[in-house]
Design a protein around this motif. Structure first.
Motif, PDB file in Angstrom:
ATOM      1  N   TYR A   1      86.990   5.571   8.548  1.00 20.82           N
ATOM      2  CA  TYR A   1      86.954   6.023   7.158  1.00 20.82           C
ATOM      3  C   TYR A   1      87.598   7.397   7.076  1.00 20.82           C
ATOM      4  O   TYR A   1      87.486   8.207   8.000  1.00 20.82           O
ATOM      5  CB  TYR A   1      85.507   6.107   6.653  1.00 20.82           C
ATOM      6  CG  TYR A   1      85.406   6.561   5.213  1.00 20.82           C
ATOM      7  CD1 TYR A   1      85.772   5.710   4.183  1.00 20.82           C
ATOM      8  CD2 TYR A   1      84.956   7.838   4.894  1.00 20.82           C
ATOM      9  CE1 TYR A   1      85.697   6.116   2.859  1.00 20.82           C
ATOM     10  CE2 TYR A   1      84.873   8.257   3.569  1.00 20.82           C
ATOM     11  CZ  TYR A   1      85.246   7.393   2.554  1.00 20.82           C
ATOM     12  OH  TYR A   1      85.179   7.798   1.255  1.00 20.82           O
TER      13      TYR A   1
ATOM     14  N   ASP B   1      88.717  10.510   3.843  1.00 22.18           N
ATOM     15  CA  ASP B   1      88.779  10.897   2.438  1.00 22.18           C
ATOM     16  C   ASP B   1      89.140  12.370   2.367  1.00 22.18           C
ATOM     17  O   ASP B   1      88.519  13.205   3.033  1.00 22.18           O
ATOM     18  CB  ASP B   1      87.425  10.657   1.759  1.00 22.18           C
ATOM     19  CG  ASP B   1      87.502  10.793   0.238  1.00 22.18           C
ATOM     20  OD1 ASP B   1      88.607  10.999  -0.285  1.00 22.18           O
ATOM     21  OD2 ASP B   1      86.448  10.679  -0.418  1.00 22.18           O
TER      22      ASP B   1
ATOM     23  N   TYR C   1      85.249   6.550  -8.379  1.00 22.68           N
ATOM     24  CA  TYR C   1      85.890   7.371  -7.352  1.00 22.68           C
ATOM     25  C   TYR C   1      86.104   6.563  -6.081  1.00 22.68           C
ATOM     26  O   TYR C   1      87.242   6.318  -5.680  1.00 22.68           O
ATOM     27  CB  TYR C   1      85.078   8.630  -7.059  1.00 22.68           C
ATOM     28  CG  TYR C   1      85.699   9.451  -5.951  1.00 22.68           C
ATOM     29  CD1 TYR C   1      86.958  10.011  -6.120  1.00 22.68           C
ATOM     30  CD2 TYR C   1      85.059   9.616  -4.722  1.00 22.68           C
ATOM     31  CE1 TYR C   1      87.564  10.725  -5.093  1.00 22.68           C
ATOM     32  CE2 TYR C   1      85.654  10.333  -3.701  1.00 22.68           C
ATOM     33  CZ  TYR C   1      86.901  10.882  -3.895  1.00 22.68           C
ATOM     34  OH  TYR C   1      87.509  11.572  -2.873  1.00 22.68           O
ATOM     35  N   LYS C   2      85.043   6.130  -5.419  1.00 24.95           N
ATOM     36  CA  LYS C   2      85.145   5.301  -4.214  1.00 24.95           C
ATOM     37  C   LYS C   2      84.007   4.286  -4.247  1.00 24.95           C
ATOM     38  O   LYS C   2      82.883   4.620  -4.617  1.00 24.95           O
ATOM     39  CB  LYS C   2      85.019   6.136  -2.929  1.00 24.95           C
ATOM     40  CG  LYS C   2      86.088   7.201  -2.727  1.00 24.95           C
ATOM     41  CD  LYS C   2      87.344   6.632  -2.131  1.00 24.95           C
ATOM     42  CE  LYS C   2      88.323   7.764  -1.800  1.00 24.95           C
ATOM     43  NZ  LYS C   2      89.588   7.270  -1.250  1.00 24.95           N
TER      44      LYS C   2
ATOM     45  N   MET D   1      80.584   4.664  -2.747  1.00 23.62           N
ATOM     46  CA  MET D   1      80.641   5.080  -1.348  1.00 23.62           C
ATOM     47  C   MET D   1      79.700   6.260  -1.092  1.00 23.62           C
ATOM     48  O   MET D   1      79.091   6.359  -0.023  1.00 23.62           O
ATOM     49  CB  MET D   1      82.071   5.466  -0.979  1.00 23.62           C
ATOM     50  CG  MET D   1      82.246   6.001   0.438  1.00 23.62           C
ATOM     51  SD  MET D   1      81.843   4.782   1.714  1.00 23.62           S
ATOM     52  CE  MET D   1      83.262   3.688   1.568  1.00 23.62           C
TER      53      MET D   1
ATOM     54  N   ASP E   1      92.527   1.730   5.788  1.00 25.80           N
ATOM     55  CA  ASP E   1      92.388   2.927   4.972  1.00 25.80           C
ATOM     56  C   ASP E   1      92.851   4.199   5.683  1.00 25.80           C
ATOM     57  O   ASP E   1      92.690   5.301   5.157  1.00 25.80           O
ATOM     58  CB  ASP E   1      90.924   3.107   4.545  1.00 25.80           C
ATOM     59  CG  ASP E   1      90.461   2.006   3.606  1.00 25.80           C
ATOM     60  OD1 ASP E   1      91.282   1.552   2.787  1.00 25.80           O
ATOM     61  OD2 ASP E   1      89.297   1.584   3.708  1.00 25.80           O
TER      62      ASP E   1
ATOM     63  N   ASP F   1      97.153   5.988   3.018  1.00 27.93           N
ATOM     64  CA  ASP F   1      97.076   5.517   1.643  1.00 27.93           C
ATOM     65  C   ASP F   1      98.404   4.837   1.292  1.00 27.93           C
ATOM     66  O   ASP F   1      99.047   4.256   2.154  1.00 27.93           O
ATOM     67  CB  ASP F   1      96.742   6.684   0.715  1.00 27.93           C
ATOM     68  CG  ASP F   1      96.043   6.224  -0.553  1.00 27.93           C
ATOM     69  OD1 ASP F   1      96.081   5.028  -0.866  1.00 27.93           O
ATOM     70  OD2 ASP F   1      95.459   7.066  -1.251  1.00 27.93           O
TER      71      ASP F   1
END
Length: 681
Positions: free
Chosen positions: A33, A35, A50-51, A61, A503, A506
């Motif tokens: 993951y 972000d 958002y997620k 998330m 992921d 992007d």
């Protein structure tokens, strides 16, 4: 004793240092993951807008578990607050229960948090938990081990916090917390597995009596002994194939799954110089003596290509630094499944003639601007204005910033490689400007790990650039956003790698937030998971619109080619090849004219559980509450799970494109020959 060439080692170290700004992801690891909090606000952080969880888009998330959490400007601040990432619910954990999570943390893994600032009482603590959403470390199925990190605010350093752990399950989550009175601001979170390996050897069964040429998938050039040398230590390079014996090879099996690769001209074999195990280790020819540094596994990748992995170092034969030049260095590198590590091994029978040189690009109007970017006043970029040349990111960023106060059109030619190391910012902002062209010179214009964000800008041209492996900044190779209009993306290469989590990177070209009048033409998009999107949310007020994609090459990509919400999109004369998920994904009333495209081996064939469409060239996939619509004309489908589509709307575009419209078969040939960098300047 043989000695290595020092400049290769220096270049290798330099290239490695460029991969990240503070922390470099371990080669061979897999991203679980990541972000960078782009677009986050206090209002959306704990919502699905958002997620959302990857296995349940109805759940967010991030979940707030206590205190104050503030978000905005691509940061999240825990002000005596705490939140979970990836938890299925806020049900409190205990020594015998957990709500579960979406991360597989059952093996060795690493958590990376980038701290941008801190404050409050110095004795208060910053903590990271696994499978614990309370304030007590014992309230977890892991007991006290659930607290995998703790540091006081006073001793906490800004920059990357790196946490190596093996505490977790196949269904875990993490919690980040600051005690009351302490404040920590983070701008990035990453979780990744540790370790990895090269692909296993295979035995394709080449005969030692046969002669082969070995061609790079990326450059199209042949393995070559430099200057037709017959000396030990002569470099192996790449060169246009001309049929000479220094480009002809025998593959000689050792009986245990490996080959030595012997040159016809010299009789010597390909060798990793000085037993190097480093990325960038030099590849030469040497007398054959059977050492592991001279043995190679040849692994069938399908589609006529192979990886070639050294037995001693475990590293792959690699076109160094993605060169497309004659004389480009052949080195070894950790296997990353890049096209510069894929090789065609082609038998030469009867002294066959070398392939003819490519036909030069046609004259006339085929490369002229058509599509939506030609409307609304047209798109001319920096034509007729000032011209500057740059070879680093800091100068490029500064030139664009100065353009905000200058109405004269500007063309910026890029003559080198833009990297995080030579840039002053994590991305290149084309912001609050108009009348700009950014153009690569020859094949020298490259952005390695650095993306471009076009925001509140108009009349912009991006051309002849190789943009790849972008994770910093917005995490997108090119993002067009914030009401930008009249943008032309033309003759570029976009890629990353597919042996990572979907992921990890992007999009390649993402268009969002009211951007419109855009043409994307003659580009190559390849080796990537999530290709591109048009509209990032089901909120219609933020839709993008009026976009043309034509004569692009989409190869070895998972999904989103593109994912479209609400917009009117015209896709004609594109070539889709080996798409392993789905291609055109129309949602939320989008209209797409799909015309004279060539689809070859496109789609997984699985039934999408959301809308019931078979994952293939066209459909409504993976979410959103409403379908989109497609007008299907003149396409060709080869080896696709679906090859017969009925139009669900009629959509005619408001411009003339007859001068550049080809049949699907013609489009395939033209795209293969003329898409990407190095065709025009």
């Amino acid at each position: 004793m043989r000695k290595g060439i020092s400049f290769i080692s220096v270049l290798s170290l330099f290239f490695t240092l460029l991969l990240g700004f503070n922390y470099t992801t371990t080669l061979g690891s897999t991203m679980i993951y990541s972000d960078d909090f782009l677009g986050v606000t206090s209002g959306n952080l704990f919502t699905t807008s958002y997620k959302s969880l990857p296995n349940d888009p109805s759940k967010p998330m991030y979940l707030k578990t206590g205190g104050t959490v503030i978000a905005g400007s691509s940061t999240v601040t825990l002000d005596g607050g705490r939140m979970t990432i990836g938890a299925l619910s806020t049900s409190s954990t205990s020594s015998s229960s957990t709500p579960g999570g979406v991360f597989d943390l059952s093996g060795n893994y690493r958590i990376v948090l980038n701290v941008s600032s801190k404050g409050g009482t110095s004795s208060k603590k910053f903590q990271v938990y696994v499978d614990n959403n309370t304030t007590s470390q014992s309230n977890s199925i892991h007991g006290g081990a659930s607290k995998v990190y703790e540091e006081t605010i006073g001793n906490l350093s800004t920059g990357n916090i790196i946490i190596d752990s093996n505490i977790g399950t196949q269904n875990s989550f993490i919690q980040i917390r600051t005690e009351s009175g302490g404040s920590v601001t983070i701008n990035e979170v990453r979780i990744e597995t540790q370790g990895g390996s090269s692909p296993p050897p295979s035995q394709p069964g080449f005969s030692p009596n046969d002669e082969f040429r070995i061609i790079s998938r990326f450059s199209g050039k042949a393995l070559d002994v430099i200057n037709a040398s017959q000396e030990n230590g002569a470099e192996i390079v790449q060169w246009d194939f001309n049929g000479s014996s220094n480009q002809v090879w025998h593959l000689i099996p050792d009986g245990q799954g490996y080959y030595s690769i012997a040159n016809k001209n010299s009789g010597r074999v390909i060798d990793v110089y000085n037993w190097s195990t480093a990325n960038g280790g030099q590849i030469v020819q040497w007398d054959s003596w059977g050492g592991d540094c001279q043995l190679w596994s040849v692994n069938d990748l399908g589609n006529g290509y192979y990886s070639i992995i050294n037995k001693f170092s475990g590293k792959s034969l690699d076109v160094y630094n993605f060169s497309q030049q004659n004389g480009g260095i052949i080195a070894q590198w950790e296997y990353l499944n890049g096209h510069n590590q894929h090789w065609a091994i082609e038998k030469i029978s009867g002294g066959s003639n070398p392939p003819s040189n490519p036909t030069p690009p046609p004259s006339g109007s085929m490369f002229d601007l058509v599509g939506y970017a030609a409307l609304n006043g047209g798109t001319t970029g920096g034509a007729g204005g000032d011209v500057i040349y740059v070879d680093n990111g800091a100068d490029l960023y500064q030139a664009l910033r100065q353009k905000r106060n200058n109405n004269t059109p500007l063309t910026i030619y890029i003559t080198g490689t833009i990297t995080q190391a030579n840039s002053s910012h994590s991305k290149i902002d084309v912001k609050d400007v108009s009348d700009v062209s950014i153009i690569g010179v020859g094949t020298s214009g490259e952005l390695d790990g650095v993306g471009i964000t076009i925001s509140r800008a108009n009349n912009i041209i991006i051309r002849n650039l190789s943009i790849h492996h972008v994770r910093q900044g917005s995490g997108t190779a090119i993002e067009i956003t914030e009401s930008s209009h009249n943008i032309w993306i033309d003759h570029n290469d976009f890629y990353s790698q597919t042996d990572v989590h979907k992921d990890y990177y992007d999009g390649l070209v993402d268009i969002k937030r009211n951007a419109e009048y855009i043409t994307v033409s003659w580009n190559k998009f390849y080796d990537h998971h999530k290709g591109m999107l048009v509209g990032h949310t089901d909120n219609e007020s933020l839709k993008a619109d009026k976009i043309t994609y034509h004569h692009n090459y989409f190869y070895n990509i998972g999904t989103r080619l593109p994912l479209i919400r609400y917009a009117d999109v015209h896709m004609f004369n594109n070539y889709f090849k080996d798409i392993f998920g789905s291609a055109i994904n129309a949602r939320m009333g989008a209209r797409v004219r799909v015309e004279n495209n060539y689809f070859d081996n496109v789609g997984s064939g699985q039934v999408d559980t959301h809308a019931g469409y078979i994952q293939g060239p066209i459909g409504w996939f993976y979410g959103s509450s409403q379908t989109g619509y497609w007008h299907v004309i003149g396409n060709k489908f080869v080896n696709c799970p679906v090859s017969n589509y009925t139009s669900t709307t009629t959509f005619n575009v408001p411009y003339n494109y007859s001068s550049v419209l080809h049949t699907a078969d013609e489009a395939k040939d033209l795209v293969l020959q003329y898409a990407g960098v190095g065709i025009i300047n």
